[in-house]
Design a protein around this motif. Structure first.
Motif, PDB file in Angstrom:
ATOM      1  N   ARG A   1       0.822  -1.229   0.000  1.00 10.25           N
ATOM      2  CA  ARG A   1       0.000   0.000   0.000  1.00 10.25           C
ATOM      3  C   ARG A   1       0.849   1.269   0.000  1.00 10.25           C
ATOM      4  O   ARG A   1       0.740   2.083   0.909  1.00 10.25           O
ATOM      5  CB  ARG A   1      -0.940  -0.014   1.201  1.00 10.25           C
TER       6      ARG A   1
ATOM      7  N   ALA B   1      -1.553   5.426  -3.706  1.00  7.51           N
ATOM      8  CA  ALA B   1      -2.974   5.628  -3.380  1.00  7.51           C
ATOM      9  C   ALA B   1      -3.900   4.922  -4.382  1.00  7.51           C
ATOM     10  O   ALA B   1      -4.920   4.355  -3.987  1.00  7.51           O
ATOM     11  CB  ALA B   1      -3.279   7.117  -3.338  1.00  7.51           C
ATOM     12  N   ASP B   2      -3.534   4.938  -5.675  1.00  5.58           N
ATOM     13  CA  ASP B   2      -4.445   4.341  -6.670  1.00  5.58           C
ATOM     14  C   ASP B   2      -4.561   2.824  -6.484  1.00  5.58           C
ATOM     15  O   ASP B   2      -5.622   2.242  -6.714  1.00  5.58           O
ATOM     16  CB  ASP B   2      -4.022   4.707  -8.104  1.00  5.58           C
ATOM     17  N   HIS B   3      -3.482   2.186  -6.018  1.00  2.00           N
ATOM     18  CA  HIS B   3      -3.527   0.735  -5.774  1.00  2.00           C
ATOM     19  C   HIS B   3      -4.313   0.427  -4.487  1.00  2.00           C
ATOM     20  O   HIS B   3      -5.036  -0.572  -4.419  1.00  2.00           O
ATOM     21  CB  HIS B   3      -2.108   0.162  -5.692  1.00  2.00           C
TER      22      HIS B   3
ATOM     23  N   LYS C   1      -6.831   2.009  -3.447  1.00  2.36           N
ATOM     24  CA  LYS C   1      -8.230   2.139  -3.862  1.00  2.36           C
ATOM     25  C   LYS C   1      -8.710   0.896  -4.598  1.00  2.36           C
ATOM     26  O   LYS C   1      -9.794   0.386  -4.344  1.00  2.36           O
ATOM     27  CB  LYS C   1      -8.331   3.343  -4.802  1.00  2.36           C
ATOM     28  N   GLU C   2      -7.886   0.385  -5.547  1.00  4.43           N
ATOM     29  CA  GLU C   2      -8.368  -0.728  -6.375  1.00  4.43           C
ATOM     30  C   GLU C   2      -8.563  -1.998  -5.543  1.00  4.43           C
ATOM     31  O   GLU C   2      -9.387  -2.832  -5.889  1.00  4.43           O
ATOM     32  CB  GLU C   2      -7.453  -0.980  -7.586  1.00  4.43           C
TER      33      GLU C   2
ATOM     34  N   LYS D   1      -9.465  -1.817  -2.392  1.00  7.85           N
ATOM     35  CA  LYS D   1     -10.381  -1.385  -1.311  1.00  7.85           C
ATOM     36  C   LYS D   1      -9.741  -1.529   0.074  1.00  7.85           C
ATOM     37  O   LYS D   1     -10.370  -1.955   1.035  1.00  7.85           O
ATOM     38  CB  LYS D   1     -11.705  -2.164  -1.384  1.00  7.85           C
TER      39      LYS D   1
ATOM     40  N   GLN E   1      -7.361   0.263   3.343  1.00 10.51           N
ATOM     41  CA  GLN E   1      -7.199   1.540   4.035  1.00 10.51           C
ATOM     42  C   GLN E   1      -5.750   2.006   3.878  1.00 10.51           C
ATOM     43  O   GLN E   1      -4.846   1.183   3.814  1.00 10.51           O
ATOM     44  CB  GLN E   1      -7.476   1.355   5.535  1.00 10.51           C
ATOM     45  N   THR E   2      -5.544   3.313   3.841  1.00 14.32           N
ATOM     46  CA  THR E   2      -4.184   3.847   3.820  1.00 14.32           C
ATOM     47  C   THR E   2      -3.573   3.672   5.205  1.00 14.32           C
ATOM     48  O   THR E   2      -4.131   4.136   6.191  1.00 14.32           O
ATOM     49  CB  THR E   2      -4.197   5.342   3.445  1.00 14.32           C
TER      50      THR E   2
ATOM     51  N   ALA F   1      -1.471   1.122  -9.323  1.00 21.83           N
ATOM     52  CA  ALA F   1      -2.706   0.428  -9.723  1.00 21.83           C
ATOM     53  C   ALA F   1      -2.477  -0.426 -10.969  1.00 21.83           C
ATOM     54  O   ALA F   1      -1.475  -0.272 -11.679  1.00 21.83           O
ATOM     55  CB  ALA F   1      -3.805   1.444  -9.993  1.00 21.83           C
TER      56      ALA F   1
END
Ligand code: ZN
Length: 219
Positions: A25, A28-30, A32-33, A35, A37-38, A193
């Protein structure tokens, strides 16, 4: 094991292949894909040196363990020891390359759902295919490196180091609070991502900074 780190010119490097410290992680785009949490701090995990393999001209993936995803990542080869007392960590990097952080995604999801460690989904034999490494003087700006993965002619992953949540330098500084780094260790710096399942017969093209190109066929 027969794997050896290699210079981009083809020569074997003298380092004994060590561990791979990987970050989950970091783009950020990965996050999201999948789902996720950061995370508040870098999320680290380790692959053993039995996960290392070269990737050209062919790469074999497990065929009986569910989906095996590609995660294209910048890999950092450590050239000198780094402990937690060290402030300048950049000078201890030998060079950079690309890695495919192979992930048994079905298995990982099952383990995650049960709150278990991911090791077998991430650290199995040959789960860390590495390209050869390019010396650091080819990378004057660590926050300005692009990298891409194309599968069967289609762009799947397109990353830029300026989009990392934790920079390479900060990642090393955080890592050595817990794990000292030794020559021959590798850091995997996270995937952008576009992750997805690999299939037998896929032709992969990997590109670093529009200059260094690698290719492999999934067998
Ligand atoms: Zn990864």
């Amino acid at each position: 094991m027969t794997y050896q780190h290699r210079h981009i010119n083809g020569d074997p490097l003298k380092f004994i292949p060590g561990k791979a410290v990987c970050i989950g992680r970091n783009y950020a785009d990965h996050i999201k894909e999948l789902k996720n949490q950061t995370p508040k701090n870098p999320l680290l995990f380790i692959k053993p040196n039995t996960s290392f393999c070269g990737m050209e001209p062919t790469l074999t993936i497990p065929s009986d363990k569910g989906q095996c995803h590609h995660e294209l990542e910048i890999s950092v080869l450590i050239g000198a020891p780094i402990t937690r007392h060290q402030t300048n960590v950049i000078d201890s990097i030998w060079g950079l390359g690309l890695a495919l952080d192979l992930t048994l995604r079905d298995l990982q999801n099952e383990l995650k759902a049960n709150g278990h460690p991911w090791e077998i989904a991430k650290g199995f034999d040959n789960s860390c295919p590495l390209t050869s490494f390019i010396p650091m003087n080819e990378f004057p700006e660590l926050d300005n490196i692009t990298f891409q993965l194309t599968i069967d002619g289609e762009m799947k992953q397109n990353g830029h180091t300026s989009l990392m949540i934790t920079t390479i330098e900060a990642l090393i500084q955080y890592t050595v609070q817990y794990f000292s780094l030794l020559p021959g260790d590798v850091l995997l710096t996270g995937t952008p991502a576009g992750v997805g399942a690999l299939k037998k017969g896929n032709q992969l093209e990997l590109n670093l900074n529009h200059r260094f190109k690698f290719s492999t066929l999934i067998g």
